[in-house]
Design a protein around this motif. Structure first.
Motif, PDB file in Angstrom:
ATOM      1  N   ASP A  57      31.218  36.139  40.074  1.00 52.62           N
ATOM      2  CA  ASP A  57      30.414  37.357  40.052  1.00 52.62           C
ATOM      3  C   ASP A  57      31.218  38.604  39.679  1.00 52.62           C
ATOM      4  O   ASP A  57      30.700  39.506  39.029  1.00 52.62           O
ATOM      5  CB  ASP A  57      29.761  37.560  41.416  1.00 52.62           C
ATOM      6  CG  ASP A  57      28.751  36.449  41.719  1.00 52.62           C
ATOM      7  OD1 ASP A  57      27.738  36.364  41.002  1.00 52.62           O
ATOM      8  OD2 ASP A  57      28.992  35.660  42.651  1.00 52.62           O
ATOM      9  N   PHE A  58      32.462  38.683  40.123  1.00 52.28           N
ATOM     10  CA  PHE A  58      33.287  39.832  39.756  1.00 52.28           C
ATOM     11  C   PHE A  58      34.753  39.499  39.990  1.00 52.28           C
ATOM     12  O   PHE A  58      35.096  38.533  40.682  1.00 52.28           O
ATOM     13  CB  PHE A  58      32.888  41.091  40.538  1.00 52.28           C
ATOM     14  CG  PHE A  58      33.150  41.016  42.025  1.00 52.28           C
ATOM     15  CD1 PHE A  58      34.311  41.546  42.575  1.00 52.28           C
ATOM     16  CD2 PHE A  58      32.222  40.431  42.878  1.00 52.28           C
ATOM     17  CE1 PHE A  58      34.549  41.486  43.940  1.00 52.28           C
ATOM     18  CE2 PHE A  58      32.450  40.364  44.248  1.00 52.28           C
ATOM     19  CZ  PHE A  58      33.611  40.888  44.784  1.00 52.28           C
ATOM     20  N   VAL A  59      35.614  40.314  39.392  1.00 51.02           N
ATOM     21  CA  VAL A  59      37.062  40.135  39.488  1.00 51.02           C
ATOM     22  C   VAL A  59      37.669  41.387  40.115  1.00 51.02           C
ATOM     23  O   VAL A  59      37.437  42.499  39.640  1.00 51.02           O
ATOM     24  CB  VAL A  59      37.693  39.889  38.101  1.00 51.02           C
ATOM     25  CG1 VAL A  59      39.216  39.788  38.224  1.00 51.02           C
ATOM     26  CG2 VAL A  59      37.120  38.633  37.464  1.00 51.02           C
ATOM     27  N   GLN A  60      38.412  41.190  41.195  1.00 44.01           N
ATOM     28  CA  GLN A  60      39.105  42.285  41.869  1.00 44.01           C
ATOM     29  C   GLN A  60      40.607  42.184  41.597  1.00 44.01           C
ATOM     30  O   GLN A  60      41.187  41.105  41.720  1.00 44.01           O
ATOM     31  CB  GLN A  60      38.858  42.224  43.384  1.00 44.01           C
ATOM     32  CG  GLN A  60      39.586  43.287  44.180  1.00 44.01           C
ATOM     33  CD  GLN A  60      39.073  44.675  43.880  1.00 44.01           C
ATOM     34  OE1 GLN A  60      37.891  44.959  44.063  1.00 44.01           O
ATOM     35  NE2 GLN A  60      39.948  45.564  43.430  1.00 44.01           N
ATOM     36  N   LEU A  61      41.228  43.296  41.227  1.00 46.99           N
ATOM     37  CA  LEU A  61      42.655  43.322  40.952  1.00 46.99           C
ATOM     38  C   LEU A  61      43.411  43.999  42.079  1.00 46.99           C
ATOM     39  O   LEU A  61      42.938  44.971  42.670  1.00 46.99           O
ATOM     40  CB  LEU A  61      42.942  44.074  39.650  1.00 46.99           C
ATOM     41  CG  LEU A  61      42.286  43.557  38.369  1.00 46.99           C
ATOM     42  CD1 LEU A  61      42.679  44.434  37.195  1.00 46.99           C
ATOM     43  CD2 LEU A  61      42.677  42.124  38.098  1.00 46.99           C
ATOM     44  N   VAL A  62      44.627  43.493  42.342  1.00 39.20           N
ATOM     45  CA  VAL A  62      45.564  44.147  43.247  1.00 39.20           C
ATOM     46  C   VAL A  62      46.804  44.470  42.429  1.00 39.20           C
ATOM     47  O   VAL A  62      47.422  43.573  41.847  1.00 39.20           O
ATOM     48  CB  VAL A  62      45.943  43.255  44.442  1.00 39.20           C
ATOM     49  CG1 VAL A  62      46.894  44.006  45.377  1.00 39.20           C
ATOM     50  CG2 VAL A  62      44.703  42.825  45.200  1.00 39.20           C
ATOM     51  N   ILE A  63      47.176  45.758  42.371  1.00 39.21           N
ATOM     52  CA  ILE A  63      48.282  46.181  41.519  1.00 39.21           C
ATOM     53  C   ILE A  63      49.317  46.945  42.334  1.00 39.21           C
ATOM     54  O   ILE A  63      49.080  47.322  43.482  1.00 39.21           O
ATOM     55  CB  ILE A  63      47.791  47.057  40.352  1.00 39.21           C
ATOM     56  CG1 ILE A  63      47.180  48.363  40.866  1.00 39.21           C
ATOM     57  CG2 ILE A  63      46.784  46.289  39.500  1.00 39.21           C
ATOM     58  CD1 ILE A  63      46.844  49.369  39.778  1.00 39.21           C
ATOM     59  N   GLU A 102      33.593  41.668  49.107  1.00 37.12           N
ATOM     60  CA  GLU A 102      32.462  41.110  49.847  1.00 37.12           C
ATOM     61  C   GLU A 102      31.961  39.905  49.065  1.00 37.12           C
ATOM     62  O   GLU A 102      31.287  40.054  48.045  1.00 37.12           O
ATOM     63  CB  GLU A 102      31.359  42.149  50.023  1.00 37.12           C
ATOM     64  CG  GLU A 102      31.722  43.292  50.957  1.00 37.12           C
ATOM     65  CD  GLU A 102      30.552  44.226  51.213  1.00 37.12           C
ATOM     66  OE1 GLU A 102      29.426  43.878  50.786  1.00 37.12           O
ATOM     67  OE2 GLU A 102      30.761  45.280  51.824  1.00 37.12           O
ATOM     68  N   ALA A 103      32.320  38.722  49.531  1.00 41.84           N
ATOM     69  CA  ALA A 103      31.942  37.486  48.852  1.00 41.84           C
ATOM     70  C   ALA A 103      32.074  36.340  49.835  1.00 41.84           C
ATOM     71  O   ALA A 103      32.795  36.429  50.834  1.00 41.84           O
ATOM     72  CB  ALA A 103      32.825  37.245  47.638  1.00 41.84           C
ATOM     73  N   GLU A 104      31.380  35.257  49.565  1.00 46.15           N
ATOM     74  CA  GLU A 104      31.498  34.074  50.414  1.00 46.15           C
ATOM     75  C   GLU A 104      32.728  33.259  50.049  1.00 46.15           C
ATOM     76  O   GLU A 104      33.458  32.773  50.911  1.00 46.15           O
ATOM     77  CB  GLU A 104      30.247  33.211  50.286  1.00 46.15           C
ATOM     78  CG  GLU A 104      30.291  31.964  51.168  1.00 46.15           C
ATOM     79  CD  GLU A 104      29.035  31.115  51.059  1.00 46.15           C
ATOM     80  OE1 GLU A 104      29.083  29.928  51.435  1.00 46.15           O
ATOM     81  OE2 GLU A 104      28.010  31.641  50.587  1.00 46.15           O
ATOM     82  N   ILE A 105      32.955  33.129  48.743  1.00 50.21           N
ATOM     83  CA  ILE A 105      34.085  32.344  48.248  1.00 50.21           C
ATOM     84  C   ILE A 105      34.951  33.238  47.374  1.00 50.21           C
ATOM     85  O   ILE A 105      34.435  34.049  46.596  1.00 50.21           O
ATOM     86  CB  ILE A 105      33.591  31.121  47.444  1.00 50.21           C
ATOM     87  CG1 ILE A 105      32.857  30.142  48.362  1.00 50.21           C
ATOM     88  CG2 ILE A 105      34.754  30.420  46.737  1.00 50.21           C
ATOM     89  CD1 ILE A 105      32.170  29.009  47.625  1.00 50.21           C
TER      90      ILE A 105
END
Length: 387
Positions: A57-63, A102-105
């Motif tokens: 559903d979406f991609v979250q980045l940590v930088i 906010e996601a289940e997996i």
């Protein structure tokens, strides 16, 4: 009245790319996740593979705290959530990323593994039906042994696996596991944290495309893996007109006539321009610089070649070699061969060894044999991204 059965919505799946490292062991003068491979930053390859998968559903980045500008340059106009700033350790960065999701997996992935086959993602998500987590692995095939300077005893390899990322988990469970981990120890990966918390972690088939890139040689190997070679040819002909010199390959050569054309009629550069345009299927020189357009009257043909070179570069291409054959009875090209070669190399930004210049006649046959003009044939070989 009996209502329609309720159909459960599919679980919300997120991808978390951990890219806060500062490592420069790979060379290049910047964190490796921002180094280009095939004309695209390593982190951008990973983003595109995950964001392009229909189940994510979406991609979250940590930088890293000082990487906002590097990230902006790497991802361009890609539509992503605001990046999260990571912590002092990888585990701190993972926690920060998980808390923002906010996601289940969630699929937790290292940016140092840029090439992610869709089949691996499919297998990870499918495995989540019966477990708390799933990791891609490759069984160890090499013989293993202990030892430093002297080879020691062999270690049995049965049941041993190389662990890769992305690693899939139920978001709440892996976040709780990370929070419960002994902070005095550094975990090698998220699966280690999950197992320590008693979570079940399934194994799915990984892929050698997911091998981690760390050292300079790894990037060289990756470039070769993802680049494919394309070859295209160009042909041009110009008749003679009144004048005292011809322009060939960017070099002015004295002659009793000139070449007729809307531009400077550099038949060699025109053939090379068409060859380069052909490698990226970008039409021919006339479609970019129409002879009906008065702005190109008398134009220096170096403009045309530079345009083709830039289009190849924008497409992620790398010019490997060009071969040019000039066909005429006169003037003699031989005395000017090296000057033409050096000039073309400079225009293309390649070494002289990547440029071949040849000349031939048609034994007085045909248009060139009758000294009515000059023809040129060119072949260009370019490496292009295979994705």
């Amino acid at each position: 009245m009996t209502g329609k059965p309720t159909i459960a919505a599919p679980p919300r799946v997120a991808a978390l790319i951990v890219a806060a490292g500062q490592g420069v062991r790979s060379g290049g003068g910047l964190p490796k996740q921002y180094r280009p491979i095939g004309g695209k930053a390593m982190i951008a390859h990973a983003i595109d593979a995950l964001a392009g998968h229909p189940a994510i559903d979406f991609v979250q980045l940590v930088i890293g705290h000082d990487q906002a500008e590097l990230l902006a340059a790497a991802i361009g106009e890609r539509d992503l959530p605001a990046p999260v700033v990571g912590g002092a350790s990888r585990r701190d960065s993972v926690i920060a990323g998980l808390e923002a999701i906010e996601a289940e997996i969630v699929l937790i992935h290292d940016a140092a593994r840029p090439f992610l086959p869709a089949g691996v993602i499919d297998r990870l998500i499918a495995a989540m039906d019966g477990s708390d987590g799933a990791v891609p692995t490759i069984p160890v095939a090499d013989t293993l042994a202990r030892g430093d300077a002297i080879l020691g005893e062999t270690v049995p390899r049965d049941g041993l696996h190389r662990i890769q990322t992305p690693q899939a988990f139920r978001r709440d469970a892996i976040l709780a596991a990370h929070r419960a981990w002994d902070a005095s120890r550094e975990a090698t990966d998220d699966a280690q944290v999950a197992r320590a918390a008693g979570l079940s972690v399934a194994i799915v088939a990984g892929d050698t495309a997911l091998d981690k890139l760390t050292f300079a040689g790894d990037f060289d190997t990756a470039e070769r893996r993802i680049m494919t070679s394309r070859t295209a040819q160009g042909l041009d002909v110009h008749g003679f007109a009144a004048g005292d010199a011809v322009q060939l390959g960017g070099v002015r050569i004295a002659h009793d006539r000139a070449l007729a054309g809307h531009s400077d009629a550099d038949v060699a550069l025109h053939a090379l321009t068409d060859a380069l345009l052909g490698t990226i299927a970008a039409g021919d020189i006339g479609s970019h610089f129409p002879p009906s357009d008065p702005q190109w009257k008398g134009a220096n043909s170096e403009i045309f070649l530079a345009h083709a070179r830039e289009l190849v570069a924008r497409a992620g291409g790398i010019i490997d070699f060009v071969d040019l054959t000039i066909i005429c009875e006169a003037p003699k090209v031989g005395p000017h061969r090296e000057a033409i070669r050096d000039r073309i190399a400079a225009m293309l930004g390649v070494g002289a060894g990547q440029v071949s210049v040849k000349a031939t006649t048609t034994e007085r046959l045909g248009f060139t044999g009758r000294r009515e003009g000059i023809a040129a044939q060119a072949i260009a070989t370019v490496r292009m991204p295979s994705f």
